[in-house]
Design an enzyme around this catalytic site. Sequence first.
Site, PDB file in Angstrom:
ATOM      1  N   GLU A 185     110.240  60.616  81.624  1.00  0.00           N
ATOM      2  CA  GLU A 185     111.697  60.792  81.522  1.00  0.00           C
ATOM      3  C   GLU A 185     112.024  61.285  80.127  1.00  0.00           C
ATOM      4  O   GLU A 185     111.523  60.746  79.124  1.00  0.00           O
ATOM      5  CB  GLU A 185     112.461  59.469  81.715  1.00  0.00           C
ATOM      6  CG  GLU A 185     112.588  59.019  83.140  1.00  0.00           C
ATOM      7  CD  GLU A 185     113.445  57.755  83.280  1.00  0.00           C
ATOM      8  OE1 GLU A 185     114.342  57.509  82.448  1.00  0.00           O
ATOM      9  OE2 GLU A 185     113.183  57.018  84.250  1.00  0.00           O
ATOM     10  N   GLU A 215     109.925  51.226  83.451  1.00  0.00           N
ATOM     11  CA  GLU A 215     110.442  50.681  82.193  1.00  0.00           C
ATOM     12  C   GLU A 215     110.447  49.148  82.148  1.00  0.00           C
ATOM     13  O   GLU A 215     111.513  48.513  82.172  1.00  0.00           O
ATOM     14  CB  GLU A 215     111.839  51.229  81.911  1.00  0.00           C
ATOM     15  CG  GLU A 215     111.855  52.735  81.789  1.00  0.00           C
ATOM     16  CD  GLU A 215     113.150  53.293  81.204  1.00  0.00           C
ATOM     17  OE1 GLU A 215     114.150  52.558  81.133  1.00  0.00           O
ATOM     18  OE2 GLU A 215     113.146  54.465  80.788  1.00  0.00           O
TER      19      GLU A 215
HETATM   20  C1  FCB Z   1     116.204  55.116  81.683  1.00  0.00           C
HETATM   21  C2  FCB Z   1     116.197  54.758  83.139  1.00  0.00           C
HETATM   22  C3  FCB Z   1     116.943  55.697  84.023  1.00  0.00           C
HETATM   23  C4  FCB Z   1     118.195  56.221  83.358  1.00  0.00           C
HETATM   24  C5  FCB Z   1     117.869  56.767  81.989  1.00  0.00           C
HETATM   25  C6  FCB Z   1     119.044  57.374  81.268  1.00  0.00           C
HETATM   26  O1  FCB Z   1     116.135  53.975  80.910  1.00  0.00           O
HETATM   27  O2  FCB Z   1     114.881  54.689  83.615  1.00  0.00           O
HETATM   28  O3  FCB Z   1     117.217  55.039  85.225  1.00  0.00           O
HETATM   29  O4  FCB Z   1     119.147  55.245  83.331  1.00  0.00           O
HETATM   30  O5  FCB Z   1     117.342  55.744  81.203  1.00  0.00           O
END
Ligand code: FCB
Length: 441
Positions: A354, A170
């Site tokens: 994610e 990210e």
């Molecule tokens: C993302 C992150 C992860 C976690 C999720 C909820 O931004 O990569 O570490 O905090 O959000």
Amino acid sequence: MTEFTHRRADFPDDFLFGVATSAYQIEGHDFGGAGRTHWDDFAATPGNVVRAEHGGRACDHYHMWEQDLDLIADASFDIYRFSASWARVLPEGRGAVNAEGLDFYDRLVDGMLARGIKPALTLYHWELPSVLADLGGWRNRDLAGWFADYTDILCRRIGDRIWSAAPINEPWCVGWLSHFIGAHAPGLRDIRAAARAMHHIGLAHGRATQVMRGLGMGNLGAVCNFEYALPLTDSDADRASAQLYGGIYNRWFVGGMFKGEYPSDVLEGLAPHMPKGWQDDMATIRQPLDWLGLNYYTCKRIAADPAAAWPHLSEHVGDLPKTQMGWEINPDGLAHFLHFVGEYSENLPLYVTENGMANPDSPDQPDHARIAYLNAHLDAARAAMAKGANLKGYIIWSLLDNYEWALGYEKRFGLVHVDFESLQRRPKASYHAVQQALART
Ligand code: FCB
């Protein structure tokens, strides 16, 4: 909703399912000789983190990793997306290697392979060694070279057994959230720092990718987060602001990595603050990649705010149902981005790296809301695939309840409940639902 409405058999044979965590959020940085990180410093400063919580013990995955890998294998996940901590490998960021740290990742990777799990490595999920933060952290161009050196040391040890690797989790959070908004370590609110970080992250990504190619590693990608930027109203001004917000968030990094160009609308604001000679780095930032990972959670409503400094906008939350984070649940955004990124990545394989939700879970209450969230996002993903998106896998955040950064241990994202006193792990209803859906019959 109590059931997963998707089954492994509904997806193409080569489609993979996975679960994700990150080092600082679960390992316990007090253990095994890890060095201090800028998250320890950030948490030790009043007002930054809920109850000043930090990752000192976290889920104690450092000692409980075998049990955690068993949970992954028992649910038939194909991939485990994990990260290594720079400060565990090199406590001061450079120089002396912590042998215990390298041994830990070596055991962890072998443990995955022994259980038939594909190791998906992220090299940096935010725990910058404090010594490097003292030297300016991401503001310092030299960080890209030090990151390449860390990559080399770690990957010489475990790279031969890694299924996939991505340098930086990210980039938007590492750059903008941490240096412009100030919500994450190092907590700066400074456009010059932000512009430098936004560029040096790309350079570090490029340098680390070159190192891994040089070591003969394959299946190298990038993991970016995307937020669905919607105008607060239909006015032209709000639409333009949403476009610019999306430029900073969603177009800057993929622009650099896939086209070797930053978006011109964002450069209008950032160019005066960029490090000298940044244009010469674009070829290094643009490395051939094998896949792109998308982290997706939510949307944001954007309004024009002409009285504010550039980017002259304000952020708002709309009326859709929300998760424990206060984030609106909007699966349309995921479908949108699975098409949008195709403009950059051409036909490369895409992975949702994610997706998941925080919920105020207790061990005895079934987390039906999480099951519904995952179902709805997989619906959106499948609809995008039906329209041609080259999606090859879906990875849930997260295996365990863990340290949710500035929000501490209260926001529970896990498929598995963690009691942060006893450290007991208890699979939630969502874990069992996913387990049933993924079982190979
Ligand atoms: C993302 C992150 C992860 C976690 C999720 C909820 O931004 O990569 O570490 O905090 O959000």
